[in-house]
Design a protein around this motif. Structure first.
Motif, short mmCIF file in Angstrom:
data_model
loop_
_atom_site.label_atom_id
_atom_site.label_comp_id
_atom_site.label_asym_id
_atom_site.label_seq_id
_atom_site.Cartn_x
_atom_site.Cartn_y
_atom_site.Cartn_z
N LEU A 1 -6.37 1.82 -1.52
CA LEU A 1 -6.82 1.87 -0.14
C LEU A 1 -7.87 0.79 0.15
CD1 LEU A 1 -6.78 3.23 2.62
CD2 LEU A 1 -8.50 4.85 1.77
N GLU B 1 -6.22 -6.11 5.21
CA GLU B 1 -5.89 -5.89 6.61
C GLU B 1 -6.98 -6.44 7.52
OE1 GLU B 1 -4.29 -2.19 9.24
OE2 GLU B 1 -6.13 -1.85 8.10
N GLU B 2 -8.22 -6.19 7.15
CA GLU B 2 -9.35 -6.67 7.94
C GLU B 2 -9.37 -8.20 8.02
OE1 GLU B 2 -14.15 -6.80 7.42
OE2 GLU B 2 -13.15 -4.91 6.94
N TYR C 1 -6.21 -2.57 0.43
CA TYR C 1 -5.42 -2.61 1.65
C TYR C 1 -6.32 -2.84 2.86
CZ TYR C 1 -2.95 -0.88 5.74
OH TYR C 1 -2.42 -0.75 7.00
N GLU C 2 -7.40 -2.08 2.96
CA GLU C 2 -8.30 -2.20 4.10
C GLU C 2 -8.96 -3.58 4.16
OE1 GLU C 2 -10.87 1.16 3.65
OE2 GLU C 2 -9.55 2.46 4.82
N GLN C 3 -9.33 -4.11 2.99
CA GLN C 3 -9.94 -5.42 2.96
C GLN C 3 -8.95 -6.49 3.41
OE1 GLN C 3 -11.18 -6.72 -0.90
NE2 GLN C 3 -12.41 -8.41 -0.10
N TYR D 1 0.83 -1.21 0.00
CA TYR D 1 0.00 0.00 0.00
C TYR D 1 0.87 1.26 0.00
CZ TYR D 1 -3.07 3.70 1.62
OH TYR D 1 -3.75 4.88 1.73
#
Length: 85
Positions: free
Chosen positions: A57, A64-65, A60-62, A50
């Protein structure tokens, strides 16, 4: 196991051996999937990707979650989220 039983089930030996190998492979794969250190490295890799602009973004968020959910689930046995398992 008697001699007669051993002789009668001998043709099934390759099937039993194949099943045993498959079970060993499955167990090793589960150990690797449940390795917290591997998950932390995966999280670091996603963060670097990222920061370098290789992923957006939302990606990345998916990622990371999902990784964090798996780490939390490992700390609390029996609470593996369905979408992660």
């Amino acid at each position: 196991m008697g001699i007669v039983t051993g002789l009668l089930t001998l043709p099934l030996a390759p099937v039993r051996a194949t099943a045993w190998v498959a079970e060993q492979l499955r167990a090793e794969a589960e150990r690797e999937l449940d390795d917290p250190e591997r998950l932390r490295r995966q999280l670091e890799t996603v963060q670097v990707a990222y920061e370098l602009g290789e992923i957006g973004l939302a990606e990345y968020e998916q990622a990371e979650e999902q990784i964090l959910a798996r780490l939390i689930a490992l700390e609390q046995p029996g609470s593996i989220p369905e979408e992660v398992a």
